[in-house]
Design a protein around this motif. Structure first.
Motif, mmCIF file in Angstrom:
data_model
loop_
_atom_site.group_PDB
_atom_site.id
_atom_site.type_symbol
_atom_site.label_atom_id
_atom_site.label_comp_id
_atom_site.label_asym_id
_atom_site.label_seq_id
_atom_site.Cartn_x
_atom_site.Cartn_y
_atom_site.Cartn_z
ATOM 1 N N GLN A 11 1.028 -0.998 0.508
ATOM 2 C CA GLN A 11 0.044 0.111 -0.344
ATOM 3 C C GLN A 11 0.848 1.733 0.083
ATOM 4 O O GLN A 11 2.395 1.658 0.741
ATOM 5 C CB GLN A 11 -0.817 -0.147 1.353
ATOM 6 N N TYR A 12 0.388 2.303 -0.738
ATOM 7 C CA TYR A 12 0.740 3.329 -1.022
ATOM 8 C C TYR A 12 0.435 5.341 -0.655
ATOM 9 O O TYR A 12 -0.781 4.767 -1.603
ATOM 10 C CB TYR A 12 1.984 3.411 -2.402
ATOM 11 N N ARG A 13 0.496 5.705 0.102
ATOM 12 C CA ARG A 13 -0.005 6.878 0.348
ATOM 13 C C ARG A 13 0.712 7.537 -0.881
ATOM 14 O O ARG A 13 1.746 8.221 -0.588
ATOM 15 C CB ARG A 13 -0.277 7.639 1.956
ATOM 16 N N VAL A 14 -0.082 8.458 -2.135
ATOM 17 C CA VAL A 14 0.668 8.988 -2.991
ATOM 18 C C VAL A 14 -0.599 10.074 -2.667
ATOM 19 O O VAL A 14 -1.572 10.828 -2.395
ATOM 20 C CB VAL A 14 0.058 8.289 -4.135
ATOM 21 N N GLN A 15 0.129 11.213 -3.214
ATOM 22 C CA GLN A 15 -0.736 12.100 -4.180
ATOM 23 C C GLN A 15 -0.275 12.831 -4.558
ATOM 24 O O GLN A 15 1.428 12.771 -5.971
ATOM 25 C CB GLN A 15 -1.028 13.371 -2.581
ATOM 26 N N PRO A 16 -0.717 13.979 -5.938
ATOM 27 C CA PRO A 16 -0.874 14.333 -7.865
ATOM 28 C C PRO A 16 0.807 14.772 -7.217
ATOM 29 O O PRO A 16 1.523 15.993 -6.141
ATOM 30 C CB PRO A 16 -1.641 15.489 -8.124
ATOM 31 N N GLY A 17 1.853 14.342 -8.482
ATOM 32 C CA GLY A 17 3.310 15.257 -8.177
ATOM 33 C C GLY A 17 4.471 14.224 -7.359
ATOM 34 O O GLY A 17 5.121 14.355 -7.995
ATOM 35 N N ASP A 18 3.762 13.266 -6.806
ATOM 36 C CA ASP A 18 4.936 12.166 -6.294
ATOM 37 C C ASP A 18 5.386 11.586 -6.880
ATOM 38 O O ASP A 18 4.945 11.097 -8.126
ATOM 39 C CB ASP A 18 3.726 11.659 -4.925
ATOM 40 N N VAL A 19 6.640 10.485 -6.996
ATOM 41 C CA VAL A 19 7.149 9.871 -7.336
ATOM 42 C C VAL A 19 7.250 8.769 -6.048
ATOM 43 O O VAL A 19 7.846 8.785 -5.756
ATOM 44 C CB VAL A 19 8.588 10.297 -8.265
ATOM 45 N N ILE A 20 6.954 7.390 -6.887
ATOM 46 C CA ILE A 20 7.209 6.874 -5.992
ATOM 47 C C ILE A 20 7.882 5.397 -6.708
ATOM 48 O O ILE A 20 7.206 4.914 -7.994
ATOM 49 C CB ILE A 20 5.437 6.067 -5.781
ATOM 50 N N VAL A 21 8.072 4.207 -6.721
ATOM 51 C CA VAL A 21 8.425 2.685 -6.964
ATOM 52 C C VAL A 21 7.910 1.795 -6.044
ATOM 53 O O VAL A 21 7.844 1.592 -5.151
ATOM 54 C CB VAL A 21 10.445 2.458 -6.278
ATOM 55 N N VAL A 22 7.591 1.367 -7.594
ATOM 56 C CA VAL A 22 6.272 -0.033 -7.044
ATOM 57 C C VAL A 22 6.696 -1.399 -7.947
ATOM 58 O O VAL A 22 7.740 -1.480 -8.775
ATOM 59 C CB VAL A 22 5.077 0.161 -7.808
ATOM 60 N N GLU A 23 6.393 -2.932 -7.385
ATOM 61 C CA GLU A 23 6.558 -3.593 -8.826
ATOM 62 C C GLU A 23 6.422 -3.669 -9.959
ATOM 63 O O GLU A 23 5.668 -3.366 -9.927
ATOM 64 C CB GLU A 23 6.495 -4.712 -7.379
ATOM 65 N N LYS A 24 6.925 -4.239 -10.439
ATOM 66 C CA LYS A 24 7.091 -3.918 -12.333
ATOM 67 C C LYS A 24 5.603 -4.216 -12.121
ATOM 68 O O LYS A 24 4.767 -4.966 -11.861
ATOM 69 C CB LYS A 24 7.801 -5.006 -12.538
ATOM 70 N N LEU A 25 5.314 -3.092 -13.807
ATOM 71 C CA LEU A 25 4.225 -2.779 -13.677
ATOM 72 C C LEU A 25 4.476 -3.047 -15.729
ATOM 73 O O LEU A 25 5.582 -2.670 -15.603
ATOM 74 C CB LEU A 25 2.796 -1.287 -13.544
ATOM 75 N N ALA A 26 3.855 -3.366 -16.736
ATOM 76 C CA ALA A 26 4.052 -3.825 -17.973
ATOM 77 C C ALA A 26 3.308 -1.606 -18.992
ATOM 78 O O ALA A 26 2.670 -1.522 -17.670
ATOM 79 C CB ALA A 26 2.533 -4.806 -18.138
ATOM 80 N N GLY A 27 4.381 -2.374 -19.278
ATOM 81 C CA GLY A 27 4.131 -0.685 -19.666
ATOM 82 C C GLY A 27 5.373 -0.186 -20.483
ATOM 83 O O GLY A 27 6.722 -0.355 -19.730
ATOM 84 N N ASP A 28 6.056 0.620 -21.413
ATOM 85 C CA ASP A 28 7.251 1.085 -21.120
ATOM 86 C C ASP A 28 7.141 2.753 -21.113
ATOM 87 O O ASP A 28 6.179 3.407 -21.091
ATOM 88 C CB ASP A 28 7.045 1.037 -22.967
ATOM 89 N N ALA A 29 8.589 3.243 -20.907
ATOM 90 C CA ALA A 29 8.532 4.534 -20.588
ATOM 91 C C ALA A 29 8.100 5.733 -21.366
ATOM 92 O O ALA A 29 7.201 5.831 -22.079
ATOM 93 C CB ALA A 29 9.279 5.244 -20.699
ATOM 94 N N GLY A 30 6.891 6.714 -20.276
ATOM 95 C CA GLY A 30 5.973 7.233 -20.262
ATOM 96 C C GLY A 30 4.746 7.152 -21.272
ATOM 97 O O GLY A 30 3.329 8.209 -21.189
ATOM 98 N N SER A 31 4.175 6.229 -20.725
ATOM 99 C CA SER A 31 3.489 5.384 -21.744
ATOM 100 C C SER A 31 1.995 5.854 -19.725
ATOM 101 O O SER A 31 2.626 6.116 -18.882
ATOM 102 C CB SER A 31 2.600 4.041 -21.090
ATOM 103 N N ASP A 32 1.295 6.029 -19.719
ATOM 104 C CA ASP A 32 -0.118 6.372 -18.384
ATOM 105 C C ASP A 32 -0.985 5.176 -18.656
ATOM 106 O O ASP A 32 -0.690 4.212 -18.817
ATOM 107 C CB ASP A 32 -1.448 7.061 -19.596
#
Length: 188
Positions: A11-32
């Motif tokens: 679990q992560y507490r986030v707000q707009p603008g934060d940078v977080i490091v999570v377990e690997k997710l599918a996708g390329d750099a720059g994707s939403d």
């Protein structure tokens, strides 16, 4: 506004603008990326808790990079048996920039620019080892060509040629003097 999200079993507490490091997710750099498992929302209207999730709530993020995490050393030993094994592991992880949160009638977004600079490049720039792209483009490389020389044929013909300086002779070697002293000592 902030949210508590669940991804990769954590679990992560986030707000707009934060940078977080999570377990690997599918996708390329720059994707939403849209994270739909929102457990809690907090904002101007108060705190909204899910049971266990909040319906219709989501967190939008931009995938900055996928990289390997820190090294973990694994050491196994059985005492008095001479058994020692060393191994290691680097977990894959994804870096996300949180760009927006919406749900429970509220909406919050981040207006900044999402930079796709990797952690390795940031570390190199901090130590002054990585070239900056802006500086390289700002300073165009000039070709080193000699400037054309304008020659006036009449002025060159009238001017006398400058005499070349005479080359200097090398100084006499001292080896001859040493041999004379050695010969005179043999005679004595």
């Amino acid at each position: 506004m902030y949210a508590v999200i669940k991804t990769g079993g954590k679990q992560y507490r986030v707000q707009p603008g934060d940078v977080i490091v999570v377990e690997k997710l599918a996708g390329d750099a720059g994707s939403d990326v849209t994270l739909g498992e929102v457990l809690m929302l907090g904002g101007d209207k108060g705190v909204t808790l899910g049971a266990p999730l909040i319906d219709g709530a989501s967190v939008a993020a931009t995938l900055v990079e996928t990289r390997k995490g820190e090294k973990i050393k694994i050491f196994k030993k059985i005492r008095r048996q001479g058994y020692r094994r060393t191994g290691g592991h680097r977990q894959m992880e994804t870096v996300l920039r949180i760009t927006g949160i919406e749900g429970a009638g509220e909406k919050a977004s981040w207006d900044g620019e999402t930079s796709l600079m990797t952690k390795a490049e940031m570390n190199l720039r901090a130590r002054g080892l990585a070239p900056r792209v802006e500086e390289v483009e700002a300073k165009p490389v000039k070709a080193k060509t000699p400037a054309p020389r304008v020659v006036d044929a009449e002025a060159e013909a009238e001017a006398p040629a400058a005499p070349k300086p005479a080359a200097k002779k090398a100084p006499a070697k001292k080896a001859a003097a040493k041999t004379e002293t050695a010969a005179s000592s043999d005679d004595a």
